[in-house]
Design an enzyme around this catalytic site. Structure first.
Site, PDB file in Angstrom:
ATOM      1  CD  GLU A  55      64.110  79.037 -65.533  1.00  0.00           C
ATOM      2  OE1 GLU A  55      64.980  78.850 -64.662  1.00  0.00           O
ATOM      3  OE2 GLU A  55      64.215  78.668 -66.707  1.00  0.00           O
ATOM      4  CE  LYS A 107      69.015  77.383 -64.818  1.00  0.00           C
ATOM      5  NZ  LYS A 107      67.616  77.711 -65.063  1.00  0.00           N
ATOM      6  CG  ASP A 133      72.295  71.576 -48.441  1.00  0.00           C
ATOM      7  OD1 ASP A 133      72.396  72.300 -49.453  1.00  0.00           O
ATOM      8  OD2 ASP A 133      73.136  71.541 -47.538  1.00  0.00           O
ATOM      9  CG  HIS A 177      60.963  80.519 -71.367  1.00  0.00           C
ATOM     10  ND1 HIS A 177      61.423  79.242 -71.314  1.00  0.00           N
ATOM     11  CD2 HIS A 177      61.436  81.150 -70.269  1.00  0.00           C
ATOM     12  CE1 HIS A 177      62.149  79.100 -70.235  1.00  0.00           C
ATOM     13  NE2 HIS A 177      62.177  80.234 -69.580  1.00  0.00           N
TER      14      HIS A 177
END
Ligand code: NAD
Length: 704
Positions: free
Chosen positions: A83, A258, A274, A372
């Site tokens: 991202e 997030k 992991d 972005h």
């Protein structure tokens, strides 16, 4: 101590970023070379041994965020994530935090919880006291499972109990074994402990074992990171409010967390950890108070500074898992410099806080979307084929259009290119030397190809001479042409980079001479144009061989030599050669390279002459292969010639990297072209031009 401030690293091509990390002591020479060559990636064979039904390996961008200081230790953070904006956000947040001392991290131990669930107990209270009474035997049995872990200072530390009622009302006892797994994440270690002691636990409880496996709610391995950010009080207050919203509204909290995990996961992947286990733990912990909420707290200090804190469960490993089978993960881990799993977890906690800060600051100030979109536009522009000088213009117009789509990028690119191909008053070719550079300075043959239609010049009448070319260059050109009316604007559009050995200065001279010839009706023939350009070339290169202006003028493949005067044979090719040219930021000066070779030639004349003779043979044989389209054989001669050029000292590490990238991606031949000391390489790529172009672009180089 190495500094984590890698100033300006974001502006460098990939290969030079790696060099910066090497210079800064973050990578050793071997690791840097593996990264450069792409040899750090897990092999298909190793992947096939990791999981089932493997059909290949999947790539993701591997980046670094500089500027981190965690508990006083400078560190560069490895990140694997697809991202855009995450790496940039982290780097800038870490830089700001660094000004106030960086991140402080604390943890009260790091234990992993193994669970044994017992059902079917007649008397749960009796079961609880029986387990309490048998605790030391059960811990001893647990520690007998992994004696090596105990030797390392780890092992089972305690047993805790939690009693539940299942939906049918029957009792469920969760027996927690708390294990110090040292530097391992510990899933397999703890699972085997649970499996080994579950029958004993069932017997003590007079019940049955239902499940025996670790818990990913790793709240016995909590890491708290804190940092201070000197900000405008208004921005601090806006960020604190954004955090308060995420403490009460779970819908907002999910997005807030997030953002935290954007950073934490990227480090987890880069270090072979992991990330699903970490995600599960983080979100379960975020909901532990009874409703799902932000993992961070942001408050405003009396002086207006912003104070941030995150508490997050992180049970990670610096040994075990895929670390021994995935070289990229081992590389990522080495980059962090972490000496223990707890130190690595500390870095991750700091990264989680930094990423949350970057997201909240963007939200609270300019809006997250603008940054972005710019980064997104860059990848769309690159995918549409924009490169070199056109790249920035395409990105700018793409962002302005508000349509950051592939079709739009192609449309803009076509316009930008179209603007350059408007009917010129004069044009000229660039050149790429296929074989024999430097030998040509000593009267040997060289083989060169034109880069057709590379420079366009348009003249517009104005009231004074204007242009963006070197002044003395234009003056000489006009003098050679005998032009007295100088009230012209000279507009040059070139697809050649300047100073990269592709004959850009000669092409500009030829195209400009042609433009004046056409506009003013000077009546010069091709040979006269070539002669004018040769005179101008002397300003740029001292004693040029004449090859650049000849190629620029005649735009034909040629075998030529200069033995007291330029002689050339234009070649008639059966088919166009599949050629790719590439260059990086390094610029070579022809005069310096020629002078260097002259000095070395004087020191070992006979040996250098033998090399020049061999170059001569390569050029003449190469000309026959070029005419016949025998690409494999021609490629082999190019590789030989590159070796000789390296031998006479005109190659550089950057040129070697480009050559090796091109050959690895399937070029049959690749060599430096032109004087060397920087500049360009030329690669012959029958059937592999796309692969070679991609490999070079990914290496951060421009291609033509
Ligand atoms: P592992 O099975 O590779 O065990 C770690 C090994 O490293 C042990 O053999 C240990 O003896 C050795 N070791 C060497 N030096 C050590 C040191 N300094 N400290 C501790 N151990 C040291 O790895 P693991 O950590 O037990 O398990 C992690 C793996 O299990 C991950 O790949 C994870 O994906 C997977 N897993 C996770 C879950 C889950 O999270 N629910 C479940 C099952 C498996």
């Amino acid at each position: 101590m190495n500094t984590s401030s890698l100033r300006g690293i974001y502006k460098l091509p990939v290969a030079e970023r790696i060099a910066r990390l090497e210079e800064g002591g973050w990578l050793d020479a071997d690791t840097a070379a593996r990264l450069r060559d792409g040899h750090h990636v897990v092999s298909v064979g190793a992947a096939d041994r990791m999981i089932e039904n493997v059909i290949g390996v999947f790539g993701l961008p591997f980046a670094v965020a500089p500027n981190f200081v965690v508990n006083g230790r400078e560190c560069v953070v490895p990140l694997v994530v697809e991202e855009p904006s995450i790496v940039a956000g982290l780097s800038s947040a870490a830089s700001l935090a660094k000004r106030s001392g960086g991140f402080e991290v604390e943890n009260a131990g790091s234990l992993l919880i193994g669970q044994v669930h017992v059902t079917g107990m007649a008397d749960p209270d009796h079961a609880i006291s029986a387990v309490e009474n048998a605790k030391s035997e059960l811990l001893a049995a647990a520690n007998a499972v992994h004696p090596r872990l105990v030797e390392r200072g780890g092992g089972a530390r305690d047993i805790e109990l939690r009693l539940f009622a299942l939906p049918d009302g029957s009792p469920l006892l969760a027996v927690h074994v708390l294990v110090d797994t040292r530097d391992a994440m510990g899933a397999n270690l703890v699972n085997s402990i649970c499996e080994a002691i579950a029958p004993d636990i069932a017997a003590v409880c007079e019940g049955e074992v239902a499940l025996r496996i670790l818990s990913n709610l790793a709240d016995r391995s909590l890491f708290a990171a804190r940092a201070r950010f000197a900000l405008d009080a208004e921005v601090s207050a806006a960020i604190a409010l954004a955090n308060d919203i995420a403490l009460v509204d779970p819908y907002r909290a999910a997005t807030h967390n997030k953002g935290v995990m954007n950073g934490v996961d990227a480090v987890a992947v880069a270090t072979g950890n992991d990330w699903r286990a970490i995600e599960a733990g983080a979100h379960a912990f975020a909901a532990a108070a009874g409703h799902y909420r932000a993992l961070t707290r942001w408050t405003v200090a009396d002086n207006g500074d912003l104070l941030g804190e995150i508490t997050i469960p992180l049970k990670v490993g610096t040994v075990g898992g895929t670390l021994s089978s995935n070289p990229a993960a081992a590389l990522g881990l080495a980059l962090t410099g972490a000496q223990s799993a707890e130190e690595l977890a500390g870095v991750m906690a700091a990264v989680g806080l930094a990423q949350n800060f970057a997201a909240l600051r963007a939200l609270a100030t300019s809006g997250i979307q603008a940054g972005h979109m710019k980064l997104h536009a860059r990848s769309v522009a690159a995918a549409a084929g924009a490169s070199g000088e056109q790249f920035d213009q395409v990105v700018k117009e793409l962002v302005a259009s508000g349509e950051i789509k592939d079709w739009k990028a192609r449309e803009i690119l076509a316009d930008v290119q179209g603007a350059k191909t408007e009917e010129p008053d004069g044009s000229a070719a660039g050149k790429v030397i296929l074989l024999g550079e430097h030998g040509v300075v000593y009267g040997r043959h060289a083989l060169a190809l034109p880069i057709p239609d590379a420079v366009h010049v348009r003249l517009t009448a104005t009231d004074a001479l204007s242009h963006k070319l070197p002044e003395k260059y234009v003056k000489r050109l006009l003098a050679e042409l005998g032009v007295e009316d100088t009230n012209w604007h000279i507009d040059v559009a070139s697809r050649l980079p300047f100073g990269k050995g592709l004959g850009s200065s000669a092409a500009v001279a030829v195209a400009t001479a042609r433009a004046f010839n056409a506009k003013l009706g000077l009546g010069l023939d091709v040979a006269a144009i070539n002669a004018v350009a040769y005179e101008v070339e002397k300003l740029a290169h001292g004693t040029p061989s004449g090859i650049d202006n000849t190629l620029a003028t005649y735009a034909a493949p040629m075998l030529f030599r200069n033995a007291g005067g330029l002689q050339y044979d234009a070649l008639d090719l059966a088919e166009a050669p599949p050629i790719l040219v590439a260059w990086g930021d390094e610029t070579g000066r022809t005069d310096e390279q020629v002078a260097g070779v002259r000095k070395r030639h004087a020191q070992a004349t006979a040996h250098f002459d033998a090399i020049f003779d061999e170059m001569d043979r390569l050029s003449r044989d190469g000309a026959d292969l070029l005419v016949a389209g025998q690409w494999q054989e021609l490629g082999a001669l190019m590789n030989l010639c590159h070796g000789l050029l390296n031998g006479i000292g005109v190659s550089t590490p950057a040129l070697e990297r480009m050559v090796s990238l091109a050959r690895q991606a399937g070029a049959t031949g690749a060599k430096l072209t032109g004087a060397g000391g920087g500049g360009s390489i030329v690669a012959l790529c029958p059937g592999t031009i796309d692969e070679v172009r991609e490999a070079l672009r990914q290496g951060g180089y421009n291609t033509l």
